[in-house]
Design an enzyme around this catalytic site. Structure first.
Site, mmCIF file in Angstrom:
data_model
loop_
_atom_site.group_PDB
_atom_site.id
_atom_site.type_symbol
_atom_site.label_atom_id
_atom_site.label_comp_id
_atom_site.label_asym_id
_atom_site.label_seq_id
_atom_site.Cartn_x
_atom_site.Cartn_y
_atom_site.Cartn_z
ATOM 1 N N CYS A 177 25.120 16.028 -50.004
ATOM 2 C CA CYS A 177 25.646 14.768 -49.426
ATOM 3 C C CYS A 177 26.933 14.320 -50.105
ATOM 4 O O CYS A 177 28.008 13.853 -49.286
ATOM 5 C CB CYS A 177 24.676 13.767 -49.754
ATOM 6 S SG CYS A 177 23.232 13.698 -48.515
ATOM 7 N N HIS A 221 20.932 13.624 -44.178
ATOM 8 C CA HIS A 221 20.036 14.239 -45.224
ATOM 9 C C HIS A 221 18.745 14.508 -44.623
ATOM 10 O O HIS A 221 17.905 13.708 -44.529
ATOM 11 C CB HIS A 221 20.136 13.555 -46.293
ATOM 12 C CG HIS A 221 19.286 13.903 -47.555
ATOM 13 N ND1 HIS A 221 19.979 14.634 -48.472
ATOM 14 C CD2 HIS A 221 17.919 13.686 -47.903
ATOM 15 C CE1 HIS A 221 18.971 15.040 -49.095
ATOM 16 N NE2 HIS A 221 17.663 14.550 -48.955
ATOM 17 N N HIS A 252 19.528 23.559 -45.714
ATOM 18 C CA HIS A 252 20.838 24.363 -45.729
ATOM 19 C C HIS A 252 20.294 25.814 -45.033
ATOM 20 O O HIS A 252 19.533 26.146 -45.542
ATOM 21 C CB HIS A 252 21.617 24.436 -46.810
ATOM 22 C CG HIS A 252 21.005 24.813 -48.123
ATOM 23 N ND1 HIS A 252 20.178 23.796 -48.714
ATOM 24 C CD2 HIS A 252 20.763 25.997 -48.910
ATOM 25 C CE1 HIS A 252 19.440 24.539 -49.890
ATOM 26 N NE2 HIS A 252 19.817 25.781 -49.769
ATOM 27 N N HIS A 270 21.400 29.608 -45.196
ATOM 28 C CA HIS A 270 22.444 30.669 -45.868
ATOM 29 C C HIS A 270 22.882 31.721 -44.869
ATOM 30 O O HIS A 270 21.653 32.163 -43.987
ATOM 31 C CB HIS A 270 21.855 31.482 -46.775
ATOM 32 C CG HIS A 270 21.328 30.676 -48.323
ATOM 33 N ND1 HIS A 270 21.898 30.629 -49.431
ATOM 34 C CD2 HIS A 270 20.328 29.874 -48.488
ATOM 35 C CE1 HIS A 270 21.523 29.935 -50.361
ATOM 36 N NE2 HIS A 270 20.463 29.309 -49.644
HETATM 37 P P1 DGP Z 1 19.260 27.328 -52.503
HETATM 38 O O1 DGP Z 1 18.650 28.114 -53.761
HETATM 39 O O2 DGP Z 1 18.528 28.037 -51.223
HETATM 40 O O3 DGP Z 1 18.849 25.801 -52.695
HETATM 41 O O4 DGP Z 1 20.604 27.435 -52.389
HETATM 42 C C1 DGP Z 1 21.571 26.384 -52.899
HETATM 43 C C2 DGP Z 1 22.741 26.960 -52.921
HETATM 44 O O5 DGP Z 1 23.877 26.169 -53.016
HETATM 45 C C3 DGP Z 1 23.230 28.194 -53.916
HETATM 46 O O6 DGP Z 1 23.233 29.416 -53.487
HETATM 47 C C4 DGP Z 1 24.406 27.774 -54.654
HETATM 48 C C5 DGP Z 1 25.034 26.685 -53.631
HETATM 49 N N1 DGP Z 1 25.583 25.587 -54.432
HETATM 50 C C6 DGP Z 1 25.002 24.899 -55.402
HETATM 51 N N2 DGP Z 1 25.978 23.860 -55.749
HETATM 52 C C7 DGP Z 1 27.057 24.025 -54.820
HETATM 53 C C8 DGP Z 1 28.333 23.356 -54.795
HETATM 54 O O7 DGP Z 1 28.500 22.412 -55.396
HETATM 55 N N3 DGP Z 1 29.117 24.169 -53.906
HETATM 56 C C9 DGP Z 1 28.942 25.203 -53.161
HETATM 57 N N4 DGP Z 1 29.870 25.369 -52.425
HETATM 58 N N5 DGP Z 1 27.890 25.778 -53.251
HETATM 59 C C10 DGP Z 1 27.049 25.116 -54.077
#
Ligand code: DGP
Length: 112
Positions: free
Chosen positions: A6, A45, A98, A100
């Site tokens: 968020c 959210h 989210h 990936h």
């Molecule tokens: P998950 O483990 O599926 O909840 O993936 C969360 C992903 O989010 C992980 O691959 C790293 C990414 N991530 C976490 N914090 C940040 C951030 O501040 N910026 C970016 N660009 N990605 C982030």
């Protein structure tokens, strides 16, 4: 709300954005797990895929339209993987839905 995605959506935390519209944001993952690794998130959210209901499920179709467009634009024509982790057993670390998108190279055949 103390949600890092968020804050990224609000612009309070910087990110490398690929795409944005009124409903979704796509940005590169901070810890890439493949040559190309970006995330597509709803601006609303929603905690995880487990929170999808008939009231909010329309965003999922839109997210997959965006993923298909970005994959074509970012040279992922040879294929890619879309993953959403759910809850503790799914190793979901950020509690904001989210997807990936991983590609740009041959991925592992192992999913887990
Ligand atoms: P998950 O483990 O599926 O909840 O993936 C969360 C992903 O989010 C992980 O691959 C790293 C990414 N991530 C976490 N914090 C940040 C951030 O501040 N910026 C970016 N660009 N990605 C982030």
């Amino acid at each position: 709300m103390d949600c890092i995605f968020c804050k990224i959506i609000a612009g309070d935390i910087p990110s490398r954005k690929l795409y944005e519209d009124d409903r979704v944001l796509a940005f590169y993952d901070i810890s890439p797990m493949a040559k190309t690794h970006f995330l597509v998130v709803p601006k609303q959210h929603i905690a995880s895929a487990q929170e999808i209901t008939p009231d909010n499920s329309g965003i999922i179709a839109h997210i997959f339209e965006v993923i298909a467009r970005l994959a074509a634009e970012r040279g992922l024509a040879d294929g890619y993987r879309v993953v959403t982790n759910v809850g503790d057993n799914g190793c979901q670390s950020v509690k904001h839905l989210h997807f990936h998108v991983l590609g740009g190279e041959k991925l592992s055949e192992k999913l887990a």
